[in-house]
Design an enzyme around this catalytic site. Sequence first.
Site, PDB file in Angstrom:
ATOM      1  N   HIS A  15     -52.164  41.885  10.857  1.00 49.13           N
ATOM      2  CA  HIS A  15     -51.652  42.159  12.230  1.00 49.13           C
ATOM      3  C   HIS A  15     -51.538  40.926  12.802  1.00 49.13           C
ATOM      4  O   HIS A  15     -52.461  39.953  12.673  1.00 49.13           O
ATOM      5  CB  HIS A  15     -52.553  43.397  12.903  1.00 49.13           C
ATOM      6  CG  HIS A  15     -52.187  43.661  14.354  1.00 49.13           C
ATOM      7  ND1 HIS A  15     -52.241  42.996  15.389  1.00 49.13           N
ATOM      8  CD2 HIS A  15     -51.370  44.815  14.637  1.00 49.13           C
ATOM      9  CE1 HIS A  15     -51.537  43.377  16.540  1.00 49.13           C
ATOM     10  NE2 HIS A  15     -51.044  44.852  15.829  1.00 49.13           N
ATOM     11  N   ASP A  24     -49.696  51.188  11.689  1.00 52.15           N
ATOM     12  CA  ASP A  24     -48.511  51.539  11.274  1.00 52.15           C
ATOM     13  C   ASP A  24     -48.353  52.135   9.917  1.00 52.15           C
ATOM     14  O   ASP A  24     -47.583  52.803   9.351  1.00 52.15           O
ATOM     15  CB  ASP A  24     -47.508  50.262  11.416  1.00 52.15           C
ATOM     16  CG  ASP A  24     -47.263  49.871  12.903  1.00 52.15           C
ATOM     17  OD1 ASP A  24     -47.078  50.599  13.732  1.00 52.15           O
ATOM     18  OD2 ASP A  24     -47.418  48.835  13.007  1.00 52.15           O
TER      19      ASP A  24
END
Length: 434
Positions: A311, A369
């Site tokens: 991320h 996600d």
Amino acid sequence: MSDASKGSVTLTLDGTNRSSSAPLVQASVGPAVADIRKLYADLGIFTFDPGFGMTAACESKITYIDGDQGILLYRGYPIEQLAENSDFTEVSYLLLNGELPNKKQLAQFTQDVTMHTMVHEQIRRFFDGFRRDAHPMAILCGVVGALSAFYHDALDINDPRQREISAFRLIAKVPTIAAMAYKYSVGQPFVYPRNDLNYAENFLYMLNAVPAEDYKVNPILARAMDRILVLHADHEQNASTSTVRLAGSTGANPYACIAAGIAALWGPAHGGANEAVLKMLEEIGSPENIPAFIEKVKDKNSHVKLMGFGHRVYKNFDPRAKIMKETCHEVLAELGIKDEPLLDMAMEMERIALEDEYFVSRKLYPNVDFYSGIILKAMGIPTSMFTVLFAVARTVGWVSQWKEMIEDPAQRIGRPRQVYTGATNRDYTPVEKR
């Protein structure tokens, strides 16, 4: 800007006796920031920060992220506690108002949101102007931007009451419009919201119900949807939130600002990551193909990307991913999905990522996600709607950030600087002489 300053940073321009003192502004938690607003006046220079990754463009009390420790706080409350004990409506109140509501406040807030879930009936006509195969995000962006043409009775952004009304309308109507966009794309009739359902239940109902038969919302799936909404409600100054603030700094109406945020979210590097995870797993095909895929990921010349890991902010395990993993198993168990190839591959990918030195050394942990796409697929939601659901969740965060910006007396119109590297001054040459 807060006046909680302690210390300063002194910048000296080489070759001169000129310097600039930048006060250090202390955050309540997290690193201090150097206030460089006098830098140009003192030294005649600007700073260069592509992507604004090292620049604080605003002061905010809404969301805090510690990427190294894997911490996400909404108004100081850990996301884990809110996802476990709260629901999206209560979290929405928290983000907007700064405190958790008491029973009376929550009941009134819920009532206010519920009473705004209907959209103006003439908005239905907008959909006839879109092609049947239009992407739901394109429809959502267009219709939300058009809301100001229907609700222009509360567009004075300097009036606190009108800001509040606009906030209620956006939070309440975006799920209705999102569900209408989906129904339009599959050729089904629009389903009106129901006042007896909570926020997540109502959204699932509008997505799945048809006039021909009764539809009962599964409480396990409703809870999963509620968690997805809570986990995506806000995430500090990301690209779409910054877009909302930048548009809002001009004095644009809130519907235009949120439409701008939706447009920014549509980018595959921002809101489309969970869809990319599913595509990656489908391309891998089966668990036995994972080792070969991982080798391609490690090969710098292959250009194969690993989606759903790592991320931009989190350099530790994404705290939202832990909650999504648990929710994923709950949904699959409720739906009786025991042998889901995509989940089997996901679990194996997670195992490798947590053990393989290549991933561990680069801190490529599974992010939110990675699991959310599998949950939504299991619930029967098409990939074209994944980013739309993200927008439904993030609307309350965008509205909260917009509201905070409008109420900040230090806020100015956004105007980033640039490093100009084009041609210097030159004279025009008539076309016949070129």
